[in-house]
Design a protein around this motif. Structure first.
Motif, PDB file in Angstrom:
ATOM      1  N   HIS A 112       0.739  -1.166   0.150  1.00 25.22           N
ATOM      2  CA  HIS A 112       0.079   0.067  -0.178  1.00 25.22           C
ATOM      3  C   HIS A 112       0.766   1.256  -0.025  1.00 25.22           C
ATOM      4  O   HIS A 112       0.567   2.235  -0.837  1.00 25.22           O
ATOM      5  CB  HIS A 112      -0.755   0.020   1.238  1.00 25.22           C
ATOM      6  CG  HIS A 112      -1.705   1.293   1.421  1.00 25.22           C
ATOM      7  ND1 HIS A 112      -2.154   1.814   2.697  1.00 25.22           N
ATOM      8  CD2 HIS A 112      -2.413   1.876   0.510  1.00 25.22           C
ATOM      9  CE1 HIS A 112      -2.764   2.980   2.244  1.00 25.22           C
ATOM     10  NE2 HIS A 112      -3.019   2.937   1.175  1.00 25.22           N
ATOM     11  N   HIS A 113       1.735   1.102   1.018  1.00 26.96           N
ATOM     12  CA  HIS A 113       2.701   2.549   1.029  1.00 26.96           C
ATOM     13  C   HIS A 113       3.641   2.895  -0.322  1.00 26.96           C
ATOM     14  O   HIS A 113       4.084   3.826  -0.449  1.00 26.96           O
ATOM     15  CB  HIS A 113       3.389   2.455   2.348  1.00 26.96           C
ATOM     16  CG  HIS A 113       2.573   2.634   3.313  1.00 26.96           C
ATOM     17  ND1 HIS A 113       1.732   3.819   3.867  1.00 26.96           N
ATOM     18  CD2 HIS A 113       2.276   1.975   4.717  1.00 26.96           C
ATOM     19  CE1 HIS A 113       1.130   3.621   4.826  1.00 26.96           C
ATOM     20  NE2 HIS A 113       1.324   2.403   5.370  1.00 26.96           N
ATOM     21  N   ASN A 114       3.792   1.762  -0.856  1.00 24.87           N
ATOM     22  CA  ASN A 114       4.618   1.905  -2.055  1.00 24.87           C
ATOM     23  C   ASN A 114       3.921   2.014  -3.125  1.00 24.87           C
ATOM     24  O   ASN A 114       4.159   1.949  -4.423  1.00 24.87           O
ATOM     25  CB  ASN A 114       5.459   0.450  -2.502  1.00 24.87           C
ATOM     26  CG  ASN A 114       6.584   0.419  -1.535  1.00 24.87           C
ATOM     27  OD1 ASN A 114       7.615   1.154  -2.184  1.00 24.87           O
ATOM     28  ND2 ASN A 114       6.663  -0.241  -0.269  1.00 24.87           N
ATOM     29  N   GLU A 115       2.538   2.278  -3.125  1.00 26.28           N
ATOM     30  CA  GLU A 115       1.591   2.698  -4.101  1.00 26.28           C
ATOM     31  C   GLU A 115       1.545   1.669  -5.303  1.00 26.28           C
ATOM     32  O   GLU A 115       1.170   1.830  -6.313  1.00 26.28           O
ATOM     33  CB  GLU A 115       1.803   3.898  -4.648  1.00 26.28           C
ATOM     34  CG  GLU A 115       1.772   4.991  -3.718  1.00 26.28           C
ATOM     35  CD  GLU A 115       2.501   6.431  -4.478  1.00 26.28           C
ATOM     36  OE1 GLU A 115       2.543   6.234  -5.705  1.00 26.28           O
ATOM     37  OE2 GLU A 115       2.468   7.215  -3.749  1.00 26.28           O
ATOM     38  N   TYR A 178      11.182  -3.447   2.699  1.00 25.55           N
ATOM     39  CA  TYR A 178      11.198  -2.492   3.728  1.00 25.55           C
ATOM     40  C   TYR A 178      12.424  -2.756   4.892  1.00 25.55           C
ATOM     41  O   TYR A 178      13.240  -2.012   5.256  1.00 25.55           O
ATOM     42  CB  TYR A 178       9.868  -2.691   4.784  1.00 25.55           C
ATOM     43  CG  TYR A 178      10.013  -1.906   6.156  1.00 25.55           C
ATOM     44  CD1 TYR A 178       9.931  -0.665   6.057  1.00 25.55           C
ATOM     45  CD2 TYR A 178      10.341  -2.437   7.206  1.00 25.55           C
ATOM     46  CE1 TYR A 178      10.137  -0.008   7.405  1.00 25.55           C
ATOM     47  CE2 TYR A 178      10.406  -2.177   8.475  1.00 25.55           C
ATOM     48  CZ  TYR A 178      10.018  -0.712   8.568  1.00 25.55           C
ATOM     49  OH  TYR A 178      10.371  -0.109   9.647  1.00 25.55           O
ATOM     50  N   ASP A 322       1.958  -0.639  10.545  1.00 20.86           N
ATOM     51  CA  ASP A 322       1.528   0.267   9.292  1.00 20.86           C
ATOM     52  C   ASP A 322       2.242   1.583   9.385  1.00 20.86           C
ATOM     53  O   ASP A 322       2.730   2.166   8.589  1.00 20.86           O
ATOM     54  CB  ASP A 322      -0.119   0.503   9.404  1.00 20.86           C
ATOM     55  CG  ASP A 322      -0.319   1.388   8.131  1.00 20.86           C
ATOM     56  OD1 ASP A 322      -0.251   0.799   7.012  1.00 20.86           O
ATOM     57  OD2 ASP A 322      -0.888   2.542   8.199  1.00 20.86           O
ATOM     58  N   ALA A 326       5.192   3.177   6.921  1.00 18.47           N
ATOM     59  CA  ALA A 326       4.970   4.459   6.377  1.00 18.47           C
ATOM     60  C   ALA A 326       6.239   5.324   6.595  1.00 18.47           C
ATOM     61  O   ALA A 326       6.431   6.204   5.755  1.00 18.47           O
ATOM     62  CB  ALA A 326       3.676   5.095   6.861  1.00 18.47           C
ATOM     63  N   ALA A 329       8.346   4.701   3.562  1.00 20.07           N
ATOM     64  CA  ALA A 329       7.667   4.458   2.251  1.00 20.07           C
ATOM     65  C   ALA A 329       8.301   5.391   1.286  1.00 20.07           C
ATOM     66  O   ALA A 329       8.625   4.978  -0.159  1.00 20.07           O
ATOM     67  CB  ALA A 329       6.255   5.079   2.429  1.00 20.07           C
TER      68      ALA A 329
END
Length: 335
Positions: A112-115, A178, A322, A326, A329
């Motif tokens: 999600h945080h890497n889109e 990550y 999460d 973030a 990110a």
């Protein structure tokens, strides 16, 4: 955060969203009415990774033990692809009835945080945390012997002196993406100092390392054991607060001057809107499985640790994960 969350899917549904669980304007993952006889058919557990990696091994083991606590079988299915998002999206869009669940970990937030996708943990109802597994950054034995690398500090000194010469395997948007960024950041190095090579899962990374396509990667003991035993892999350090009993001579990265720890936290999720009663039944089955001494012994032999958290505690833990994802990110998006 409540386990039962209801979405208003547009202005036409907004007024009724407070009164009903299932909106007439719902999507493919509509909430189901609780069933008194749940579960009365087999449950599909979607593992969003290829067969053979640490996640696949551990999730299948948890499914086996949890099935003993239910009148039906939890059937694992590998649905790999797109940084573990093909499988997670399949579950997200499934009927919210508890018969399709996701077996995953930090990759949900990392993607999600890497889109890579437009959803994160909040697209699911947490069922239970099952195991925690320390990360194991490693290099090929051939590479280590060629450059005199024996531990993490040797490796960090080498890449600092030879930037952008080491090919490092990872899966875009996964927890190993990550993890390597966090290790380099904690060591005071540029996160872009390696040449990153994307693979769709841990198993293909090991294959790439053995083939010489990459010199290093981040796995865990469950998936790396065979490669360590056959001499093709050299672990650089264990990313945990304490040494792993399976590798007692391997120091932690903290012992080597890098103030960082991370465990891969493997757990289970249902589509958002799944009845709370169904979540509780599944959570109880996983609790009994994870607290089974025989299961715990098997997991420890794989370099992991049983660590049950129920739905509410798991949600709080996911919120912390999460936030951690973030924080790095932007740097992760650079490679």
């Amino acid at each position: 955060m409540s386990l039962m969350r209801t979405k208003a899917w547009g202005s036409a549904c907004a007024a009724s969203a407070l009164l009903v669980t299932i909106s007439a304007c719902g999507d493919a993952s509509e909430a189901a009415e609780p069933q008194d006889d749940f579960p009365n058919e087999n449950i599909e557990m979607v593992i969003p990774y290829p067969p053979g990696g640490g996640s696949d091994v551990l999730f299948r083991l948890m499914a086996e033990y949890a099935s003993e606590e239910l009148p039906v079988t939890i059937t694992p299915t590998n649905v790999e692809g797109a940084s573990a998002t093909v499988g997670s999206r399949q579950v997200k869009d499934s009927d919210a009835d508890g018969y399709t669940i996701l077996a995953s970990h930090q990759v949900v937030a990392a993607a999600h945080h890497n889109e890579i996708v437009d959803y994160g943990f909040d697209a699911f109802e947490p069922i239970a945390l099952g195991t925690t597994t320390p990360h194991l950054p490693s290099v090929s034995t051939e590479f280590s012997q060629e450059h005199g690398i024996e531990d993490l500090q040797d490796f960090l000194e080498y890449v600092e002196a030879n930037p952008n010469t080491v090919n490092w395997g990872f899966t875009t948007g996964s927890e190993d993406h990550y993890s390597i960024a966090a290790v380099l950041d904690a060591a005071g190095l540029d996160t872009g100092i390696l040449n990153y090579v994307n693979y769709d899962g841990t198993g293909p990374q090991y294959a790439g390392l053995v083939a010489g396509e990459i010199q290093g990667m981040t796995g865990d003991y469950a998936s790396a054991e065979g490669y360590i035993e056959d001499g093709s892999l050299l672990p650089l350090g264990i990313v945990a607060e304490e040494r792993d009993p399976n590798l007692p001579d391997l120091p932690t990265v903290q012992e080597q001057g890098v103030d960082y720890t991370l465990t891969v936290d493997r757990g289970f999720f249902a589509p958002e809107g799944t009845p709370e009663e169904h979540i509780e039944i599944l959570a109880e089955a996983f609790e009994a499985a994870i607290n089974n001494p025989e299961f715990q012994a098997e997991v420890e032999n794989l370099g992991s640790y049983a660590n049950y958290l129920g739905p509410e505690e798991y949600q709080a833990h996911l919120d912390e994960l999460d936030a951690a994802m973030a924080s790095l990110a932007e740097e992760m998006q650079n490679f």
